[in-house]
Design a protein around this motif. Structure first.
Motif, PDB file in Angstrom:
ATOM      1  N   THR A 105       0.830  -1.209   0.000  1.00 30.28           N
ATOM      2  CA  THR A 105       0.000   0.000   0.000  1.00 30.28           C
ATOM      3  C   THR A 105       0.863   1.257   0.000  1.00 30.28           C
ATOM      4  OG1 THR A 105      -1.714  -1.191   1.233  1.00 30.28           O
ATOM      5  CG2 THR A 105      -1.844   1.210   1.202  1.00 30.28           C
TER       6      THR A 105
ATOM      7  N   THR B 274       1.960   6.755  -6.757  1.00 30.94           N
ATOM      8  CA  THR B 274       0.812   7.568  -7.179  1.00 30.94           C
ATOM      9  C   THR B 274       1.046   9.046  -6.896  1.00 30.94           C
ATOM     10  OG1 THR B 274      -0.657   5.684  -6.729  1.00 30.94           O
ATOM     11  CG2 THR B 274      -1.666   7.865  -6.949  1.00 30.94           C
TER      12      THR B 274
ATOM     13  N   TYR C 114     -14.998   1.067  -1.359  1.00 31.79           N
ATOM     14  CA  TYR C 114     -14.175   2.266  -1.181  1.00 31.79           C
ATOM     15  C   TYR C 114     -12.677   1.986  -1.380  1.00 31.79           C
ATOM     16  CZ  TYR C 114     -18.453   4.358   0.609  1.00 31.79           C
ATOM     17  OH  TYR C 114     -19.743   4.832   0.728  1.00 31.79           O
ATOM     18  N   PRO C 115     -12.120   0.918  -0.803  1.00 27.15           N
ATOM     19  CA  PRO C 115     -10.706   0.624  -1.103  1.00 27.15           C
ATOM     20  C   PRO C 115     -10.458   0.324  -2.584  1.00 27.15           C
ATOM     21  CG  PRO C 115     -11.401  -0.529   0.879  1.00 27.15           C
ATOM     22  CD  PRO C 115     -12.628   0.041   0.266  1.00 27.15           C
TER      23      PRO C 115
ATOM     24  N   THR D 280     -10.371   3.508  -4.490  1.00 24.34           N
ATOM     25  CA  THR D 280      -9.097   4.195  -4.265  1.00 24.34           C
ATOM     26  C   THR D 280      -7.993   3.601  -5.119  1.00 24.34           C
ATOM     27  OG1 THR D 280      -9.774   4.641  -1.984  1.00 24.34           O
ATOM     28  CG2 THR D 280      -7.438   4.878  -2.505  1.00 24.34           C
TER      29      THR D 280
ATOM     30  N   ILE E  56      -8.477   4.687  -8.706  1.00 22.75           N
ATOM     31  CA  ILE E  56      -8.071   6.087  -8.890  1.00 22.75           C
ATOM     32  C   ILE E  56      -6.561   6.186  -8.992  1.00 22.75           C
ATOM     33  CG2 ILE E  56      -7.974   8.338  -7.741  1.00 22.75           C
ATOM     34  CD1 ILE E  56     -10.765   7.720  -6.603  1.00 22.75           C
ATOM     35  N   ALA E  57      -5.858   5.456  -8.112  1.00 19.65           N
ATOM     36  CA  ALA E  57      -4.398   5.449  -8.174  1.00 19.65           C
ATOM     37  C   ALA E  57      -3.915   4.912  -9.515  1.00 19.65           C
ATOM     38  CB  ALA E  57      -3.838   4.595  -7.029  1.00 19.65           C
TER      39      ALA E  57
END
Length: 426
Positions: A141, A148, A210-211, A214, A217-218
């Motif tokens: 992560t 990112t 939600y994860p 994310t 998006i990254a």
């Protein structure tokens, strides 16, 4: 081990900061953080993880010794036939006889050795810490977040038209190529954890949506940074890494077996070979064939390559020999090699260059085999293999592999893939 993990995360934070901060002070923290982290690991690593760590890193350490020994030989006093020709002219200015060396700049070579050993130490530190699955998740992560944020910073710089050096641009673009693969690996991590934990613990969909959003998006931020570079070579490097990762993931998820994996591998190799052949320019030297720069800059590197001895000019010594080959408007010429492959060949010799390429590809193959043998968590090894393929391509595209942040980021990625290449039962 929580404190040791903090030092590893500090190294990842340095990967994020060093490309944008011009100064040697931050780079000096890398060996310090690595040394303290390894000391904590040596004191606190559990016995079972210590045993696995020894099995995992022994081949890597033996392979890493070869460049280190080579650099030491470059610094050692050498007889006239082996010493760099520049020492013959230097001797005339000394009243007493002096021994030459393979390196033209022993101090720069010593610093290069320290930096190389720091990268090996970062790889070992990452491997020791990420044998544990929870720490591996945190590390993946953090790596994705760093890549990112670097990509996002590059996009902002391009959008506002802020001045930036060529080194910063190339390193940010290369980090974005790795970020594409890392973000895809994060998405796989989230999906597989959702599968297992929902079945066992009844997790809600909100903890998946939600994860995953994310991670996506990254992924698109990194893709945007690669596309914004307007470089077919960079897009090719990122695409090769991503396609390899998707292929490994698909083979495992669809149970295609060895024949399916072999068919995908052969088809991909043929396509890549055709694309590489078509993309190569008129220059027959592969170290310069994929570079789109002005003719004067490429010719400068070509002249240095033509004069490079078999044993190289010395690790880290490129900037010392560059003024010898510059002429005319030296201020207008680029004071660096055009690709990492050319620079490594100049400093360490052609044998080390192609040996490093072969070693990286063999390690990538080993990671792919490890991913095929694992059930869940196979994405760690698959991501490391894919990033290695992208890095090999990038070595022939730009010189970012000698930047302040990308080599450290690559070492941590490889260490993570190595740590998770075997399950606990193995």
């Amino acid at each position: 081990m929580f404190v040791a993990l903090g030092f590893l995360l500090g190294l990842i934070a340095l990967c994020l900061v060093t490309p944008f901060v011009d100064g040697a002070a931050l780079a000096a923290f890398i060996p310090l953080l690595v040394a303290v982290g390894l000391l904590l690991v040596a004191l606190r690593l559990p016995p079972l993880e210590t045993a696995r760590f020894g099995v995992l890193v022994t081949p890597v350490v033996l392979g890493a010794l070869i460049p280190a020994i080579w650099i030491l030989l470059q610094m050692a006093p050498a007889p006239a036939p082996l010493a760099h020709p520049v020492w013959a002219s230097v001797k005339a200015g000394f009243p007493t006889p002096i021994w030459g060396s393979i390196s033209v700049d022993i101090g720069a070579t010593a610093l290069a050795l320290v930096r190389y050993l720091s990268l090996v130490g970062a790889l070992l530190l990452t491997t020791a810490l990420t044998i544990n699955r929870d720490r591996a998740e945190v590390t993946l992560t953090a790596l994705t977040a760093a890549a990112t944020l670097i990509s996002l910073a590059f996009i902002v710089i391009e959008a506002v038209g802020a001045p930036s050096s060529a080194d910063l641009r190339e390193e940010a673009q290369s980090c974005a190529c790795l970020g594409v693969v890392l973000a895809a690996a994060c998405a796989c991590l989230i999906y597989e954890r959702h599968e297992t934990r929902r079945a066992k613990l009844g997790f809600s969909n909100a903890k998946f949506i939600y994860p995953m959003a994310t991670a996506l998006i990254a992924f698109f931020i990194c893709v945007a940074a690669v596309v914004l570079a307007h470089s077919g070579s960079l897009i090719f490097a990122a695409s090769c890494g991503l396609v390899m990762f998707v292929a490994v993931f698909s083979v495992r998820r669809l149970n295609l077996g060895r024949w399916g994996a072999g068919a995908i591998g052969i088809t991909g190799a043929v396509i890549v070979l055709a694309l590489v052949t078509g993309a190569a320019g008129s220059n027959s030297d592969p170290r310069l064939a994929f570079v789109k720069k002005d003719t004067a800059t490429i010719e400068l590197t070509q002249r240095i390559l033509a004069d490079t001895p078999f044993f190289g000019d010395g690790a880290g010594a490129f900037s010392s020999i560059l003024p010898i080959y510059q002429f005319g408007d030296a201020e207008g010429q680029e004071r660096r090699a055009v690709t990492a492959a050319a620079k490594l060949s100049i400093e360490m010799g052609r044998v080390i260059l192609w040996g490093a390429v072969i070693a990286a590809l063999l390690l990538a193959v080993d990671f792919i085999r490890a991913a095929g043998k694992r059930g869940r968590d196979s994405f760690y090894s698959a991501a490391a293999a894919s990033c290695l393929v992208s890095l090999v391509i990038l070595a022939f595209v730009n010189v970012s592999l000698f930047g302040p942040g990308l080599p450290l980021l690559a070492a941590i990625i490889v260490g993570l893939g190595l740590a998770q290449s075997q399950g606990r039962s193995a």
